[in-house]
Design a protein around this motif. Structure first.
Motif, PDB file in Angstrom:
ATOM      1  N   ALA A  57     -11.951  32.247  -9.190  1.00 30.69           N
ATOM      2  CA  ALA A  57     -13.019  32.934  -9.384  1.00 30.69           C
ATOM      3  C   ALA A  57     -13.511  33.518  -8.019  1.00 30.69           C
ATOM      4  O   ALA A  57     -13.980  34.560  -7.830  1.00 30.69           O
ATOM      5  CB  ALA A  57     -14.425  32.137  -9.967  1.00 30.69           C
ATOM      6  N   ASP A  58     -13.492  32.525  -7.072  1.00 33.32           N
ATOM      7  CA  ASP A  58     -13.946  33.103  -5.701  1.00 33.32           C
ATOM      8  C   ASP A  58     -12.807  34.030  -4.922  1.00 33.32           C
ATOM      9  O   ASP A  58     -13.240  34.932  -4.601  1.00 33.32           O
ATOM     10  CB  ASP A  58     -13.949  31.832  -4.528  1.00 33.32           C
ATOM     11  CG  ASP A  58     -13.978  32.115  -3.310  1.00 33.32           C
ATOM     12  OD1 ASP A  58     -14.951  32.264  -2.762  1.00 33.32           O
ATOM     13  OD2 ASP A  58     -12.907  32.171  -2.538  1.00 33.32           O
TER      14      ASP A  58
ATOM     15  N   LEU B  68     -12.616  30.055 -17.769  1.00 30.18           N
ATOM     16  CA  LEU B  68     -11.344  29.164 -17.469  1.00 30.18           C
ATOM     17  C   LEU B  68     -11.301  27.798 -17.538  1.00 30.18           C
ATOM     18  O   LEU B  68     -10.454  27.165 -18.056  1.00 30.18           O
ATOM     19  CB  LEU B  68     -11.128  29.557 -15.622  1.00 30.18           C
ATOM     20  CG  LEU B  68     -10.897  30.878 -15.360  1.00 30.18           C
ATOM     21  CD1 LEU B  68     -10.689  30.922 -13.800  1.00 30.18           C
ATOM     22  CD2 LEU B  68      -9.477  31.310 -15.696  1.00 30.18           C
ATOM     23  N   ALA B  69     -12.537  27.252 -17.294  1.00 32.76           N
ATOM     24  CA  ALA B  69     -12.973  25.671 -17.548  1.00 32.76           C
ATOM     25  C   ALA B  69     -12.644  25.286 -18.696  1.00 32.76           C
ATOM     26  O   ALA B  69     -12.041  24.668 -19.243  1.00 32.76           O
ATOM     27  CB  ALA B  69     -14.060  25.294 -16.871  1.00 32.76           C
TER      28      ALA B  69
ATOM     29  N   GLU C  26     -19.394  33.312 -12.270  1.00 30.96           N
ATOM     30  CA  GLU C  26     -20.013  32.270 -13.008  1.00 30.96           C
ATOM     31  C   GLU C  26     -19.461  32.047 -14.383  1.00 30.96           C
ATOM     32  O   GLU C  26     -18.751  30.993 -14.940  1.00 30.96           O
ATOM     33  CB  GLU C  26     -21.246  32.109 -13.133  1.00 30.96           C
ATOM     34  CG  GLU C  26     -22.132  32.336 -11.511  1.00 30.96           C
ATOM     35  CD  GLU C  26     -22.452  33.875 -11.360  1.00 30.96           C
ATOM     36  OE1 GLU C  26     -23.122  34.353 -12.234  1.00 30.96           O
ATOM     37  OE2 GLU C  26     -21.920  34.191 -10.229  1.00 30.96           O
ATOM     38  N   LYS C  27     -19.252  33.527 -14.935  1.00 34.26           N
ATOM     39  CA  LYS C  27     -18.645  33.346 -16.356  1.00 34.26           C
ATOM     40  C   LYS C  27     -17.358  33.181 -16.500  1.00 34.26           C
ATOM     41  O   LYS C  27     -16.877  32.385 -17.215  1.00 34.26           O
ATOM     42  CB  LYS C  27     -19.101  34.583 -17.015  1.00 34.26           C
ATOM     43  CG  LYS C  27     -18.506  34.916 -18.317  1.00 34.26           C
ATOM     44  CD  LYS C  27     -19.573  33.818 -19.317  1.00 34.26           C
ATOM     45  CE  LYS C  27     -18.997  34.380 -20.851  1.00 34.26           C
ATOM     46  NZ  LYS C  27     -19.533  33.312 -21.875  1.00 34.26           N
ATOM     47  N   LEU C  28     -16.536  33.612 -15.485  1.00 33.56           N
ATOM     48  CA  LEU C  28     -15.262  33.469 -15.181  1.00 33.56           C
ATOM     49  C   LEU C  28     -14.786  31.894 -14.915  1.00 33.56           C
ATOM     50  O   LEU C  28     -13.993  31.385 -15.844  1.00 33.56           O
ATOM     51  CB  LEU C  28     -14.496  34.346 -14.186  1.00 33.56           C
ATOM     52  CG  LEU C  28     -13.066  34.170 -13.881  1.00 33.56           C
ATOM     53  CD1 LEU C  28     -12.357  34.745 -15.089  1.00 33.56           C
ATOM     54  CD2 LEU C  28     -12.559  35.063 -12.675  1.00 33.56           C
TER      55      LEU C  28
ATOM     56  N   PRO D  78      -8.878  23.144 -14.275  1.00 33.96           N
ATOM     57  CA  PRO D  78      -9.836  22.185 -13.748  1.00 33.96           C
ATOM     58  C   PRO D  78     -10.940  22.874 -13.279  1.00 33.96           C
ATOM     59  O   PRO D  78     -10.734  23.827 -12.559  1.00 33.96           O
ATOM     60  CB  PRO D  78      -8.916  21.267 -12.708  1.00 33.96           C
ATOM     61  CG  PRO D  78      -7.326  21.453 -13.443  1.00 33.96           C
ATOM     62  CD  PRO D  78      -7.549  22.673 -14.101  1.00 33.96           C
ATOM     63  N   GLN D  79     -12.253  22.358 -13.217  1.00 36.32           N
ATOM     64  CA  GLN D  79     -13.377  23.076 -12.897  1.00 36.32           C
ATOM     65  C   GLN D  79     -13.115  23.265 -11.135  1.00 36.32           C
ATOM     66  O   GLN D  79     -13.462  24.464 -10.976  1.00 36.32           O
ATOM     67  CB  GLN D  79     -14.567  22.040 -12.532  1.00 36.32           C
ATOM     68  CG  GLN D  79     -15.799  22.572 -12.182  1.00 36.32           C
ATOM     69  CD  GLN D  79     -16.447  23.698 -13.245  1.00 36.32           C
ATOM     70  OE1 GLN D  79     -15.797  23.555 -14.492  1.00 36.32           O
ATOM     71  NE2 GLN D  79     -17.476  24.407 -12.815  1.00 36.32           N
TER      72      GLN D  79
END
Length: 287
Positions: free
Chosen positions: A247-248, A233-234, A227-229, A239-240
């Protein structure tokens, strides 16, 4: 004379495939660079390669792009969310044009991997298989360049960031994958599935150590929750939706070895060991 077309031939991978075909002795005039903007293909034209407009978002351009083509490399596009539609348009146009064989650049174990990024690849493979066209799936692993491109930022911050933990990544260079694609495009009887990964899987900590060694600096790897990554990145402008996909991928590297070495297919195709991490880092630093 067999005519070979390469989509995205002015892109990072496609241009290397064209060069690999030339290095294999393929006649330049029998190579078609199928590109969105032919005016950007001046360097290829200088080698005698044909350039044809092929815009997957304008399917009407594809009939003439693939006319007379015997073998086609469909390089996956970089637009998650819309690329399946683009790939389907290209496959349907290839079938309509009478293309005899299509190779598609997919992702490792596309049919079984839990990586979210693989969804479009799996669906593309299924459509290509259902088309009845002779085909090969070139299931590429991670490009080492995905990481070495971060070196300017890493030099400033002193750290790679990720959520991959101690998961191993069988990375290889774009040149390795390009040479493999050229080998398949010129093979007498290519296999249907190639699982392509590097010979020397590495962790992110090992990557950081190698970059630090060559820079003569202290470079670390900082592991953060997924979640932090995404947040980082965002915040950097990614892009979200794509940040969540990246991250996945890290999570699947850590938990399922999703990008670890699947076997010898890559080195067998290129006839040599895959590019070592140290060499790939050195080339990136020179560039």
């Amino acid at each position: 004379m067999t005519t070979i077309a390469v989509t995205g031939a002015t892109g990072h991978l496609g241009r290397l495939v064209v060069q690999a075909l030339l290095d294999r002795g393929v006649e330049p005039g029998s190579i078609v660079a199928a590109v969105r903007s032919p005016e950007k293909a001046a360097g290829l034209l200088a080698h005698g390669v044909q350039a044809r407009e092929a815009d997957f978002d304008r399917p009407e351009t594809l009939a003439s792009a693939f006319a007379g083509v015997d073998r086609l490399l469909l390089v996956s596009t970089s637009s998650p969310g819309s690329r399946l539609t683009q790939h389907v348009a290209a496959i349907d146009a290839a079938k309509a044009a009478g293309v005899g064989f299509v190779a598609y650049t997919s992702i490792l174990r596309a049919d079984t991997t839990p990586v979210a990024l693989a969804a479009d690849h799996k669906a593309t493979e299924e459509h290509l298989a259902a088309s009845g066209l002779a085909h090969s799936f070139l299931r590429n692993g991670w490009y080492i360049e995905n990481y070495t491109a971060q070196i300017p930022t890493v030099k400033a911050t002193g750290s790679f960031l990720g959520s991959a933990g101690e998961g191993r990544i069988a990375g290889a260079t774009r040149l390795d994958y390009a040479e493999a694609a050229a080998a398949v495009l010129t093979a007498a009887a290519p296999k249907t599935v190639y699982e392509l990964g590097g010979d020397q899987p590495f962790t992110m900590a090992e990557l950081a150590a190698e970059v630090g060694r060559q820079l003569g600096a202290e470079i670390s790897y900082t592991d953060v929750p997924a979640e932090k990554l995404v947040e980082i990145l965002a915040g950097a402008g990614v892009p979200q939706g794509f940040a969540e996909i990246l991250a996945d991928t890290d999570v699947q590297i850590r938990e399922n070895g999703a990008l670890d070495n699947p076997g010898p297919d890559l080195r067998d195709l290129i006839g040599r060991p895959t590019t070592p991490l140290a060499t790939a880092v050195a080339e990136a630093l020179k560039a």
